[in-house]
Design a protein around this motif. Structure first.
Motif, short mmCIF file in Angstrom:
data_model
loop_
_atom_site.label_atom_id
_atom_site.label_comp_id
_atom_site.label_asym_id
_atom_site.label_seq_id
_atom_site.Cartn_x
_atom_site.Cartn_y
_atom_site.Cartn_z
N TYR A 51 0.82 -1.21 0.00
CA TYR A 51 0.00 0.00 0.00
C TYR A 51 0.86 1.27 0.00
N THR A 68 -6.08 2.67 2.06
CA THR A 68 -5.37 3.25 0.92
C THR A 68 -6.04 2.89 -0.40
N PHE A 69 -6.40 1.63 -0.56
CA PHE A 69 -7.04 1.22 -1.81
C PHE A 69 -8.44 1.80 -1.93
N TYR A 75 1.78 1.91 -3.68
CA TYR A 75 0.67 2.55 -4.39
C TYR A 75 0.48 4.00 -3.93
N HIS A 121 -3.97 -0.93 4.55
CA HIS A 121 -4.06 -1.48 3.19
C HIS A 121 -5.44 -1.22 2.60
#
Length: 420
Positions: free
Chosen positions: A20, A143-144, A23, A140
């Motif tokens: 994460y 963030t996504f 990204y 995780h």
């Protein structure tokens, strides 16, 4: 992809190599918000790019304000709802681009990567490892989720005007002569793009790129601040655990009256010192975050206060067309307000747990010197943990509820004025 069981941490040796975080780096770089040189990455043109982004947002703001000024006496308030919203959004982008350019931002970034991130202290204890894995899963997913919100928000913001133009016949070989093309953002430009198809295409492509950057400023900076709060929350949970499971005297015989031995008192002193230092580190980092992001957060709260009532008004005034155009934006901004307030509330809510845990320590088994240390820790944990934007506005659920109530009240007032 949205949910992880922690297996993605296998073989990872650096914070910036976590999935994460990789990204996050991809989406922070377009707005110059990843100062990688602070953690040993090539410096590149980060500073120059930061100036370019500030200039870009300021030029956009100027073009939007001039358009509103030129159209003020020509269009009604309901027709200019979108223009007012984009001006306010660009002001937030200008403020955040300036925040990113601050030296304090780079220092906070370095502190997060090298110290605050729980990956760095995961081996200190079994509970530290457990907390690290738990916060990793939250981070995780968060963030996504924010990246998806960025992409869907930009898509809806850009595609709704295109759909309206298609329905109005703007993409036919011979469009209606009185057609006015609608765009997601309007600027004062030296050429006509509202009635000329070629000009409309040029500005639409430009708008798509700029709105993607604007969504980056909103969603990903909020995501970054959310990650900071998650890991600070994890540190506070570790401190609470250390206090709750503070080692008691091993010798419980009547002769010792349940007191620590001289050897144990030395260990107690080191344990108390470690807890106090850990708590001070958290307090210092919270203070640094408050000083760096405080003005931008206060401005964001003001933005939500104004724009939510305007968006509700726009959704109610133009029927189905207004609802389709403004409802997705309202939901997106509302979700940003809620998640920002909740993540900051996590840290502030730990104060009472810390106080109760210090009260529950076996201080009665200690000598006078260590009792004084416990008293110092008790004074430390009574300091507020919540953030105050510019020293006045509390960042949390109470302020969020106040904004929502006030926005609904202002919306009712605007609607009444429109009816009258």
């Amino acid at each position: 992809m949205l949910i992880t069981d922690g297996s993605d941490l296998e073989g990872v040796t650096r914070v910036q190599d976590i999935k994460y975080m990789r990204y996050l780096r991809i989406v922070l770089r377009p707005i110059g918000a990843w100062p990688g040189h602070e953690i040993g990455e090539p410096i590149g043109h980060w500073k120059k790019y930061g100036i370019l982004m500030i200039a870009n947002t300021c030029m956009l703001l100027l073009g939007e304000v001039l358009y509103v000024k030129n159209s003020f006496n020509r269009l009604s308030f309901a027709d200019m709802v979108n223009d007012y919203i984009t001006v306010f959004m660009t002001i937030i982008c200008v403020a955040r681009s300036m925040t990113i350019y601050k030296k304090q931002y780079s220092e906070i970034f370095k502190g997060f990567i090298t110290d605050v991130h729980l990956f760095n202290g995961r081996k200190q204890s079994a509970y530290a490892m457990k907390t690290h894995l738990s916060i990793h899963k939250y981070s995780h997913f968060f963030t996504f989720y924010m990246i998806c919100l960025l992409l869907f928000g930009d898509m809806f913001f850009s595609i709704v005007p295109i759909i309206m133009n298609i329905r109005a016949g703007g993409f036919k070989a011979s469009p209606p002569k009185n057609l006015t093309y609608e765009l997601s953002v309007n600027y004062a430009l030296p050429f006509d793009y509202h009635h000329n198809f070629n000009g409309y295409i040029v500005v639409s492509i430009f708008n798509f790129c700029e709105t993607l950057l604007a969504a980056d400023y909103f969603c990903i900076i909020d995501s970054y601040m959310g990650l900071l709060m998650f890991h600070l929350w994890g540190h506070l949970k570790i401190i609470v655990h250390d206090l709750d499971y503070f080692p008691r005297p091993r010798n419980d015989s009547v002769a010792f009256c349940g007191r620590y031995t001289d050897e144990e008192l030395l260990q107690v002193r080191e344990k108390l010192k470690s807890i106090a230092q850990h708590h001070n580190r958290v307090l210092k980092y919270i203070k640094d975050v408050q000083e760096t992001f405080g003005p931008a957060i206060a401005l964001s709260y003001g933005f939500y206060q104004v724009t939510l009532c305007i968006l509700l008004f726009g959704s109610s005034q133009q029927g189905l067309q207004g609802f389709i155009r403004y409802a997705p934006m309202t939901v997106a901004l509302l979700s940003l307000l809620i998640q920002m307030s909740l993540t900051f509330e996590l840290v502030g809510s730990m104060r009472d747990q810390l106080i109760n845990s210090v009260y529950g320590m076996p201080w009665e088994c200690m000598d006078v010197s260590n009792r004084k240390s416990v008293l110092i820790i008790l004074q430390l944990v009574q300091r507020p943990l919540g953030l105050k934007a510019v020293g006045m506005v509390e960042v949390g659920c109470n302020t969020m509820m106040t904004i929502l109530k006030t926005s609904i009240s202002y919306f009712a007032m605007l609607r009444t004025m429109a009816v009258d």
